[in-house]
Design an enzyme around this catalytic site. Structure first.
Site, PDB file in Angstrom:
ATOM      1  N   ALA A   1       0.833  -1.202   0.000  1.00 30.29           N
ATOM      2  CA  ALA A   1       0.000   0.000   0.000  1.00 30.29           C
ATOM      3  C   ALA A   1       0.867   1.251   0.000  1.00 30.29           C
ATOM      4  CB  ALA A   1      -0.916  -0.003   1.215  1.00 30.29           C
TER       5      ALA A   1
ATOM      6  N   GLY B   1       2.266   4.970   0.968  1.00 31.32           N
ATOM      7  CA  GLY B   1       2.460   5.578   2.281  1.00 31.32           C
ATOM      8  C   GLY B   1       3.698   5.040   2.968  1.00 31.32           C
TER       9      GLY B   1
ATOM     10  N   GLY C   1       4.737   0.885   7.846  1.00 29.08           N
ATOM     11  CA  GLY C   1       4.407   0.866   9.257  1.00 29.08           C
ATOM     12  C   GLY C   1       5.432   0.092  10.074  1.00 29.08           C
TER      13      GLY C   1
ATOM     14  N   LYS D   1      -4.241  -5.505   6.374  1.00 28.30           N
ATOM     15  CA  LYS D   1      -3.175  -5.259   7.346  1.00 28.30           C
ATOM     16  C   LYS D   1      -2.841  -6.540   8.095  1.00 28.30           C
ATOM     17  CE  LYS D   1      -4.240  -0.389   8.197  1.00 28.30           C
ATOM     18  NZ  LYS D   1      -4.416   0.656   9.235  1.00 28.30           N
TER      19      LYS D   1
ATOM     20  N   ASP E   1     -13.673   1.923  10.594  1.00 24.79           N
ATOM     21  CA  ASP E   1     -14.052   0.596  11.060  1.00 24.79           C
ATOM     22  C   ASP E   1     -13.145  -0.449  10.421  1.00 24.79           C
ATOM     23  OD1 ASP E   1     -15.530  -1.151  12.551  1.00 24.79           O
ATOM     24  OD2 ASP E   1     -17.157  -1.321  11.111  1.00 24.79           O
TER      25      ASP E   1
END
Length: 545
Positions: free
Chosen positions: A322, A324, A327, A343, A378
């Protein structure tokens, strides 16, 4: 053979009894929402919101306990479960909530047999059925509306009188503040959006939708041309009923049903009918999100997974990392043609992260169970998924196997993922991480200390003590990364967020049990501004759908 058939039917009956127990308890909690609204008992509504979310898992456990007792030695026999599925299908056929009953069965059989991927012999809507529906990513919005789900109020030439009948059609155990005035304001606002001479009638879904501190009626204005979406928002300030807002566009209604909001309490025995009608009003809204919005989140998850399987059958692009910043806790990937991100928790977390896997899952559960105000997206949790290896970009698969090998592994030409979360795909801000969330009451908001020593101020690490729950609102300006016009707009509307006084005031209100008013529509859509409680937080523009 007769004894075996009796055992099969008995096992199917155990699942059905557990599902019906869930449906009854779900309906009981949902029905209380009207009383909470009438009594302005907002804290009770929040408790019920969390309690209702816990029911499903409890009832699945009850079913599994009963199944193990009834099935004994054949509890793990796939042929027996194939027969149980067929018996159960006969029992639930024709029910108004048949699709929910099937999802509940799937939850039980997957837990009992630890199914990986999809087994079409044992589950409802297996991959064989998905392939038979190839080419259909989402059911088309229904052209016909079931008569039972709506009521119609004819326009006899006087919009104000028509809206008096609309407002009086649902009795609440609290007086109207000014029903005539509300009808007049409502008629005037509608006339600003639609030529009044073209309005033939108002069509509304029969059930009232409750959430937070508001009640809603949802429907359409029937005109000489295309129908116009209509949503009426009701509030109860000071024990008197008022019409707070009227919305007349698909985007505005869609925001009220946003995936970033907690679920409605709405009583209707045939959820599919209600979902089909809502899709007439919001045709771009996925079926999965509508089921979730009206409280049936487990079936919403089922619909999401089915739509993904259908999409994979009819598309050819690959899962990719993804966009960005990478993480420190999650590996995040997506499919460009499917509006969802996936995720997976990494095996080990990069410094300075010190949380455990269990703590990360607990934070996701906190988000799931919390009465969201409208900013936390959500997330749906899935287990034991299976996808073809060819659908993964090589770089992504290498990254998953290197960083999340405890969760992801390859079996032949399939990639098996033991546990993942899905969320609607948004443009990442690289700011908020669920592992850093904490309840407001547990935070310690502090003024940022300033030193007269230039060496202290330029040091790479803080020269002052920072506790685990210490938060310095003054630093938000730096971390947000806003520049130019965006920063000016933020400061003009929300500069108080950069000081401790605002956060201390919020903590004090929370300690007193006060629930702030947060509106899922623009202030300009309110009919009587200032008719709410003392602490109001109208929200700015939000993503649609």
């Amino acid at each position: 053979m007769a004894a075996e058939r009796d055992t099969i039917r008995s096992a199917a009956s155990v699942v059905l009894a557990a599902f019906e127990s869930h449906a009854q308890r779900f309906a009981g909690i949902t029905a209380r929402a009207r009383r909470h609204f009438e009594r302005a008992d907002w804290l009770a509504g929040q408790r019920d919101s969390s309690r209702r979310l816990d029911l499903y898992g409890e009832c699945v456990v009850e079913a599994i306990t009963g199944l193990r007792e009834r099935l004994g030695a054949i509890a793990g026999d796939h042929d027996a479960w194939h027969a149980i599925r067929d018996a159960y299908a006969q029992m639930v056929e024709g029910r108004g909530d048949e699709e929910l009953a099937e999802t509940f069965y799937n939850s039980c059989v997957r837990r009992m047999l630890k199914i990986v991927g999809v087994d079409p012999r044992l589950e409802f809507w297996g991959i064989g059925e998905v392939r038979s529906r190839a080419g259909i990513d989402e059911p088309e919005p229904a052209g016909h509306v079931a008569d039972e789900v709506v009521e119609v109020f004819a326009n006899d030439g006087d919009l104000e009188e028509m809206f008096v009948r609309v407002l009086g059609s649902r009795h609440f155990d609290l007086p109207w503040d000014d029903i005539g005035g509300d009808a007049r304001r409502l008629a005037a606002r509608v006339a600003e959006c639609v030529d009044a001479s073209r309005i033939r009638a108002v069509e509304l879904a029969r059930p009232v939708f409750f959430r937070g501190k508001a009640a809603y009626r949802v429907g359409r204005l029937l005109t000489d041309g295309a129908p116009v979406p209509l949503l009426l928002a009701f509030r109860n300030p000071g024990g008197r009923m008022v019409v707070d807002a009227v919305l007349t566009t698909e985007d505005e209604v869609s925001i009220v049903f946003s995936f970033a909001r907690s679920y409605f309490f709405v009583s209707w025995a045939r959820p599919r009918e209600l979902v089909e009608y809502l899709r007439v009003i919001m045709p771009r809204k996925p079926v999965s999100e509508l089921y979730t919005a009206i409280g049936w989140h487990r079936h919403g998850k089922t619909e999401l997974y089915r739509s993904l399987l259908r999409h994979l059958v009819t598309s050819h692009d690959r899962f990719e990392v993804a966009p960005g910043q990478r993480g420190m806790v999650m590996c995040v990937f997506t499919l460009a043609s499917f509006d969802v991100v996936f995720k997976v928790i990494r095996d080990r977390f990069d410094p300075p992260k010190t949380v455990s896997h269990a703590e990360v899952r607990d934070k996701y559960r906190l988000v799931f169970r919390h009465d969201r105000a409208g900013r936390l997206v959500d997330a749906q949790q899935f287990e034991e998924l299976e996808f073809r290896r060819e659908r993964f970009a090589p770089g992504l698969l290498d990254e998953l196997l290197q960083l999340a090998s405890e969760t992801v592994h390859v079996r032949g030409d399939m990639v098996v993922i033991r546990h993942l979360y899905t969320e609607r795909r948004l443009r990442p801000l690289d700011l908020y991480h669920y592992d850093e969330l904490a309840p407001l009451a547990e935070c310690r908001f502090r003024e940022l200390p300033h030193s007269s020593d230039d060496a202290d101020e330029s040091a790479g690490e803080p020269w002052y003590y920072v506790g685990e729950r210490d938060i310095f609102p003054e630093e938000f300006r730096t971390f947000l990364g806003l520049r130019g016009e965006l920063l000016e707009t933020f400061l003009a509307h929300h500069e108080e967020l950069l000081g401790v006084a605002f956060w201390h005031r919020m903590q004090e209100q929370h300690a007193r049990g006060e629930v702030p008013d947060i509106y899922p529509y623009k202030t300009s859509r309110r009919l009587r501004r200032g008719a709410g409680a003392a602490h109001e937080h109208p929200l700015p523009e939000e993503p649609t759908r």
